[in-house]
Design a protein around this motif. Structure first.
Motif, PDB file in Angstrom:
ATOM      1  N   THR A 258     -10.230   3.145  -6.133  1.00 57.10           N
ATOM      2  CA  THR A 258      -9.679   4.494  -6.016  1.00 57.10           C
ATOM      3  C   THR A 258      -8.188   4.439  -5.699  1.00 57.10           C
ATOM      4  N   VAL A 259      -7.392   5.203  -6.444  1.00 49.92           N
ATOM      5  CA  VAL A 259      -5.948   5.264  -6.218  1.00 49.92           C
ATOM      6  C   VAL A 259      -5.564   6.709  -5.934  1.00 49.92           C
ATOM      7  N   ASN A 260      -4.834   6.930  -4.829  1.00 49.90           N
ATOM      8  CA  ASN A 260      -4.397   8.268  -4.443  1.00 49.90           C
ATOM      9  C   ASN A 260      -2.888   8.271  -4.222  1.00 49.90           C
ATOM     10  N   PRO A 261      -2.109   8.637  -5.231  1.00 50.95           N
ATOM     11  CA  PRO A 261      -0.651   8.607  -5.094  1.00 50.95           C
ATOM     12  C   PRO A 261      -0.114   9.463  -3.959  1.00 50.95           C
ATOM     13  N   ASP A 262      -0.843  10.516  -3.572  1.00 51.39           N
ATOM     14  CA  ASP A 262      -0.353  11.391  -2.505  1.00 51.39           C
ATOM     15  C   ASP A 262      -0.224  10.674  -1.170  1.00 51.39           C
ATOM     16  N   THR A 263      -0.887   9.535  -1.020  1.00 48.64           N
ATOM     17  CA  THR A 263      -0.838   8.794   0.251  1.00 48.64           C
ATOM     18  C   THR A 263       0.121   7.608   0.203  1.00 48.64           C
ATOM     19  N   TRP A 264       0.805   7.428  -0.907  1.00 49.36           N
ATOM     20  CA  TRP A 264       1.666   6.257  -1.031  1.00 49.36           C
ATOM     21  C   TRP A 264       2.816   6.302  -0.029  1.00 49.36           C
ATOM     22  N   THR A 265       3.129   5.126   0.521  1.00 43.64           N
ATOM     23  CA  THR A 265       4.238   4.986   1.463  1.00 43.64           C
ATOM     24  C   THR A 265       5.238   3.903   1.041  1.00 43.64           C
ATOM     25  N   HIS A 266       4.867   3.063   0.073  1.00 42.60           N
ATOM     26  CA  HIS A 266       5.729   1.950  -0.323  1.00 42.60           C
ATOM     27  C   HIS A 266       6.082   1.957  -1.808  1.00 42.60           C
ATOM     28  N   GLY A 267       5.325   2.672  -2.612  1.00 45.51           N
ATOM     29  CA  GLY A 267       5.582   2.707  -4.042  1.00 45.51           C
ATOM     30  C   GLY A 267       4.562   1.906  -4.825  1.00 45.51           C
ATOM     31  N   SER A 268       4.436   2.237  -6.087  1.00 41.05           N
ATOM     32  CA  SER A 268       3.482   1.544  -6.947  1.00 41.05           C
ATOM     33  C   SER A 268       3.991   0.149  -7.289  1.00 41.05           C
ATOM     34  N   SER A 269       3.097  -0.654  -7.848  1.00 40.64           N
ATOM     35  CA  SER A 269       3.505  -1.988  -8.295  1.00 40.64           C
ATOM     36  C   SER A 269       4.628  -1.905  -9.318  1.00 40.64           C
ATOM     37  N   GLU A 270       4.504  -0.969 -10.247  1.00 38.51           N
ATOM     38  CA  GLU A 270       5.533  -0.826 -11.275  1.00 38.51           C
ATOM     39  C   GLU A 270       6.869  -0.434 -10.669  1.00 38.51           C
ATOM     40  N   GLN A 271       6.853   0.492  -9.715  1.00 38.84           N
ATOM     41  CA  GLN A 271       8.090   0.903  -9.062  1.00 38.84           C
ATOM     42  C   GLN A 271       8.735  -0.261  -8.323  1.00 38.84           C
ATOM     43  N   ARG A 272       7.935  -1.007  -7.605  1.00 38.40           N
ATOM     44  CA  ARG A 272       8.481  -2.090  -6.789  1.00 38.40           C
ATOM     45  C   ARG A 272       9.065  -3.185  -7.660  1.00 38.40           C
ATOM     46  N   GLN A 273       8.387  -3.501  -8.753  1.00 39.90           N
ATOM     47  CA  GLN A 273       8.918  -4.500  -9.672  1.00 39.90           C
ATOM     48  C   GLN A 273      10.215  -4.011 -10.319  1.00 39.90           C
ATOM     49  N   ARG A 274      10.210  -2.745 -10.731  1.00 33.15           N
ATOM     50  CA  ARG A 274      11.386  -2.203 -11.433  1.00 33.15           C
ATOM     51  C   ARG A 274      12.615  -2.172 -10.543  1.00 33.15           C
ATOM     52  N   TRP A 275      12.444  -1.798  -9.279  1.00 36.29           N
ATOM     53  CA  TRP A 275      13.601  -1.722  -8.395  1.00 36.29           C
ATOM     54  C   TRP A 275      14.073  -3.108  -7.958  1.00 36.29           C
ATOM     55  N   PHE A 276      13.156  -4.062  -7.817  1.00 35.51           N
ATOM     56  CA  PHE A 276      13.600  -5.442  -7.572  1.00 35.51           C
ATOM     57  C   PHE A 276      14.453  -5.919  -8.734  1.00 35.51           C
TER      58      PHE A 276
END
Length: 296
Positions: A258-276
């Motif tokens: 189960t994935v709930n974006p409304d509870t995210w605090t660090h970002g998705s895998s794609e976001q984290r990879q893209r910003w790195f």
């Protein structure tokens, strides 16, 4: 990725610790734990002499010995010594780059390497919280066994730069603290893929990428290069760690898919990879303005 075998490590920047759980957790107090919120939290040759004063020792767990961490060769064979070497490299880079890029002077931040638990100015911490930065004492805290968990439980590839990305990310939070970004971000306690907390985390990922761009230019106190030039495999290793600690990936692993974006605090895998990658490819702090864009 490897360290120069002849480089000398400076253990005075690291505290080898003994060491309880982060009080509060999340962005409100202890900043930005990699996996805390999902594990029960509530919010996250040279001549330089060996100097044990750069390593801190914490409170009630078993001790972590850093006396063996003297050269780059030690960093190549030992996770603990790799932390020491990474701290040396990250701080060597930001010591000059922050002033040049923003006009703000960099302040050294020690890293406490602990086993079991430790006391911090943000509360007590156990291994379950993952690596974190505490702005109250301006120190980074890393449990010595975390990298095994990162690989075995969350799927990072176990490469050296995967581990070093984690350290560089936490020092990204220290840079944010110096620049005032943490204070601004913590005024918004909301969660979700565009929340201030996610923007803080993605900025730290980007700053880790900026360091990676320049890692092979960093030096020990004698001017000996610390890190060999990075390869594409090294970058892929860092990206595997960024993927492993994405909110969506952790929720899938720990929440039965189960994935709930409304509870995210660090970002998705794609976001984290893209910003790195944004930080790595540009090599400039200007590329890390996560608060100035709608495209996270």
């Amino acid at each position: 990725m490897s360290f120069n075998d002849k480089a000398r490590l400076d253990t005075s920047q690291v505290l080898g610790g003994k060491g309880g759980a982060i009080a509060g957790g999340g962005i409100g107090s202890v900043v930005l734990l990699l996996v805390y919120l999902f594990l029960g939290g509530s919010g996250g040759s040279g001549s330089l002499p060996f100097d044990p004063s750069q390593v801190l020792q914490g409170g009630s767990g078993s001790s972590v010995d850093v006396s063996e961490c003297q050269t780059g060769a030690d960093a190549n064979r030992s996770d603990v010594c790799r932390i020491v070497g990474t701290v040396n490299s990250v701080q060597d880079y930001w010591g000059d780059a922050l002033l040049d890029g923003t006009g703000e002077a960099y302040r050294e931040a020690k890293t406490v390497i602990f086993s079991g638990s430790t006391q911090t100015a943000c509360g007590s911490a156990t291994a379950a919280v993952g690596p974190f930065y505490c702005p109250a004492d301006e120190q980074v805290y890393i449990d010595a066994t975390f990298f095994d968990e990162l690989t075995s439980r969350f799927g990072a590839d176990g490469g050296n730069l995967a581990q070093m990305y984690v350290v560089a990310h936490e020092y990204g939070h220290h840079v944010e603290n110096i620049l005032g970004d943490l204070q601004a971000g913590q005024q918004d306690r909301s969660t979700g893929p565009t929340s201030a907390g996610v923007r803080i985390e993605l900025r730290a990922d980007c700053l880790a990428g900026v360091w990676a761009h320049h890692a092979s230019t960093t030096e020990d106190a004698d001017g000996v290069t610390l890190i060999e030039p990075l390869t594409r495999d090294d970058i892929d290793s860092a990206l595997s760690a960024a993927e492993a600690v994405g909110d969506d990936h952790i929720q899938e692993e720990l929440g039965g898919g189960t994935v709930n974006p409304d509870t995210w605090t660090h970002g998705s895998s794609e976001q984290r990879q893209r910003w790195f990658l944004a930080g790595y490819e540009s090599g400039t702090i200007d590329s890390c303005d996560t608060f100035g864009t709608d495209d996270l």
